[in-house]
Write an enzyme that holds these catalytic residues in place. Sequence first.
Site, PDB file in Angstrom:
ATOM      1  N   HIS A 198      -1.248  88.734 -29.053  1.00 27.27           N
ATOM      2  CA  HIS A 198      -0.573  87.623 -28.379  1.00 27.27           C
ATOM      3  C   HIS A 198       0.774  88.111 -27.870  1.00 27.27           C
ATOM      4  O   HIS A 198       1.449  88.919 -28.512  1.00 27.27           O
ATOM      5  CB  HIS A 198      -0.372  86.445 -29.345  1.00 27.27           C
ATOM      6  N   ASP A 226      -7.354  81.894 -28.834  1.00 25.23           N
ATOM      7  CA  ASP A 226      -8.324  81.844 -27.734  1.00 25.23           C
ATOM      8  C   ASP A 226      -9.685  82.376 -28.178  1.00 25.23           C
ATOM      9  O   ASP A 226     -10.729  81.883 -27.743  1.00 25.23           O
ATOM     10  CB  ASP A 226      -7.812  82.654 -26.540  1.00 25.23           C
TER      11      ASP A 226
END
Length: 439
Positions: free
Chosen positions: A316, A373
């Site tokens: 991330h 995600d």
Amino acid sequence: MSTAEKATTSKSLTARLQVEDKSVDLPVVVGTENEKAIDISDLRKRTGYITLDEGFVNTGSTTSAITFLNGEQGILRYRGYPIEQLCEYCDFVETSYLLIYGKLPNRHELERFRESIRHHTMIHEDMRAFYNGFPRDAHPMAILSSVVGALSTFYQDSLDPHDKEQREISIHRLLAKLPTIAAYSYKKSIGQPLMYPRNELSYCENFLHMMFAVPTQDYEPNPVLVEALNLLLICHADHEQNCSTSTVRIVGSSNANLFASISAGICALWGPLHGGANEACVRMLQQIVADGGNVKKYVDKAKDKKDNFRLMGFGHRVYKNYDPRALIIKKACDKVLSQLNLNDPLFEVAQQLEQVALQDEYFIERKLYPNVDFYSGIIYRAMGLPTNMFTVMFAIGRLPGWIAHWVEMHESPTTRIGRPRQIYVGPTKRDVIPIDQRD
């Protein structure tokens, strides 16, 4: 108290900038979590210089009391409450109230809020005709942004951002109607009748009903999927000054109404580098499955610097530790897959990739953990959602955060219309040559 008043100017710290023959002392601003910023508001006026920061990654555009994020320590808090506790004790509607109004509601406040949202779930009948104007294969995010923007034409009684009562009714309308608008876009794409919302259902139950029910038979939302959807929406509800939230604020700073501002945020979220990441993750898993499910081959490709292949759903930009949302969603993902007992090779590949990321030194050293995600895409697929609806789900979850920032901006006395500067790098002055003299 405005957010501007909650940040304090440090009396012991200043930043000194030496520019040519000028020395300028700039105030240091300290937030409640001891985050520090250099206030450059008067820099250009005092020196003639501006700062240059591509993507604004080191630039604070505002002060905010909504979300605290610490990527190094893996911390995410809404209004001071850890995301882990909110997911354990609250539902999405309660979390939405917290973000928008700044406090957790009592029972009476929460029930009034729920009842108001139930009252506004239907969209104007004339808006149903909009869906006939879109191609059947239109991306749901295009439909979502278009219809949300069009709400301003149907609800002209609540467009003034400076009128508190008008803001309030727009907030409730939008929270209630976005799931309806989203579900209708899906139904249109598969040629099924649009299902009216049912007010006796919870927020998440109602959405699943509008998505998967048909007039010919009863539909009972699966409690496991309802629970998972609730957690996903809470985890997506806000994430500080990301691309779409910043878009909502900068559009709203022009005094654009709430519907127009949120429509712009939906467009920003659509990009594959932002909300479309979970969609890209599932497409990657489908690619691996189509190639025989050879996980090692694709892990090796990801490690090869000369190979353009990238594993989606790992690491991330902000979190340098484990994403706290991913820990929550992983548990939900495991529960969904185990209880539904789905036989899908994509889930097998996903689980193999997950184990590699958690055990392989290459991934551990680079902190390439599975992110939100990765797990959210798997859950949405297990629910039966098509891939192009994944980003729509993100938008439904992010809506209360967008609204909270839009409201906070309008309530702050320091808000100004967004207007970034630039450094011009084009041609210097030159004269126009008449067309008959040009080579």
